[in-house]
Design a protein around this motif. Sequence first.
Motif, mmCIF file in Angstrom:
data_model
loop_
_atom_site.group_PDB
_atom_site.id
_atom_site.type_symbol
_atom_site.label_atom_id
_atom_site.label_comp_id
_atom_site.label_asym_id
_atom_site.label_seq_id
_atom_site.Cartn_x
_atom_site.Cartn_y
_atom_site.Cartn_z
ATOM 1 N N ILE A 97 0.964 -1.194 -0.035
ATOM 2 C CA ILE A 97 0.014 -0.104 0.075
ATOM 3 C C ILE A 97 0.987 1.265 -0.145
ATOM 4 C CG2 ILE A 97 -1.752 1.331 1.304
ATOM 5 C CD1 ILE A 97 -2.772 -1.318 0.268
ATOM 6 N N PHE A 99 0.707 5.586 -0.172
ATOM 7 C CA PHE A 99 -0.298 6.750 0.504
ATOM 8 C C PHE A 99 0.293 8.070 -0.109
ATOM 9 C CE2 PHE A 99 -0.450 3.576 3.856
ATOM 10 C CZ PHE A 99 -1.812 3.343 3.851
ATOM 11 N N ALA A 111 -5.100 6.105 -0.884
ATOM 12 C CA ALA A 111 -4.133 4.888 -0.671
ATOM 13 C C ALA A 111 -4.079 4.120 -2.122
ATOM 14 C CB ALA A 111 -4.932 4.180 0.428
ATOM 15 N N ALA A 156 -5.399 -1.223 4.012
ATOM 16 C CA ALA A 156 -4.943 0.159 3.972
ATOM 17 C C ALA A 156 -5.496 0.661 5.389
ATOM 18 C CB ALA A 156 -5.081 0.979 2.711
#
Length: 236
Positions: A97, A99, A111, A156
Amino acid sequence: MYQQEEETGKIYDGTIYGSEDGENWEVLCQKKNLTYTNQANTNEQAMANTKSFDIEEPKQVQYVKIVADRTNGNWFAARAFNLYQDKTQNPHPTAGIGFSITEPTNTNVVARLINPSTDITITNNGGSDTYTFEDNGEFTFEFVDNETGVEGSAKAKVDWIDKVAPTATIEYNIETKTNGEVIAKLIPSEEVTVLNNGKEVEDNGLVAKAKTVDENSNPNQDPFTYTFMENRRIYF
């Protein structure tokens, strides 16, 4: 896999830790009473002294920490650390993941699903590889390996959004008529940074910079307090 650096300390007992957030750690494996054939002065000797740490039960982690529990000194160094995934132990596809923002913010955070271990198709979220957090929370991307049909997922989690403006009250050390100094102190609802330490507002509406001093006439270094020498209004 751990490769001993030349002319450095050696690990005799070691522990490998894993974590998904970099704060909460769990033991992945341990090794004790490791032995070495010689000092790693050449590449060949270093390869001969390579040690492997096998994780019997696969776990999904984002961070890995290697701790030397016992060495031939108070430190150790290494030439290389190689981490391998044994897909026969965990056939499920994986992904990471990313960001858009990782620091505290008052805006949305996006995300994105990144670095899939195989060719995958996202089966939820409308097939999109991004999810927008308007507030703190969690979201799980679900996907399937296009070759094997095995399902996988990646979670996430965002906990650094703060869209609520801080508030504050003012406390005074004296609240009755006095011929001495009065100190006003800002009491915020959360951790804040004071941007101005007061602006004096005159009766004619003009704004002048506030003058703050301590009991020894030194400039006040505390941005959360203001010392009144006479009646006036100031704004934090």
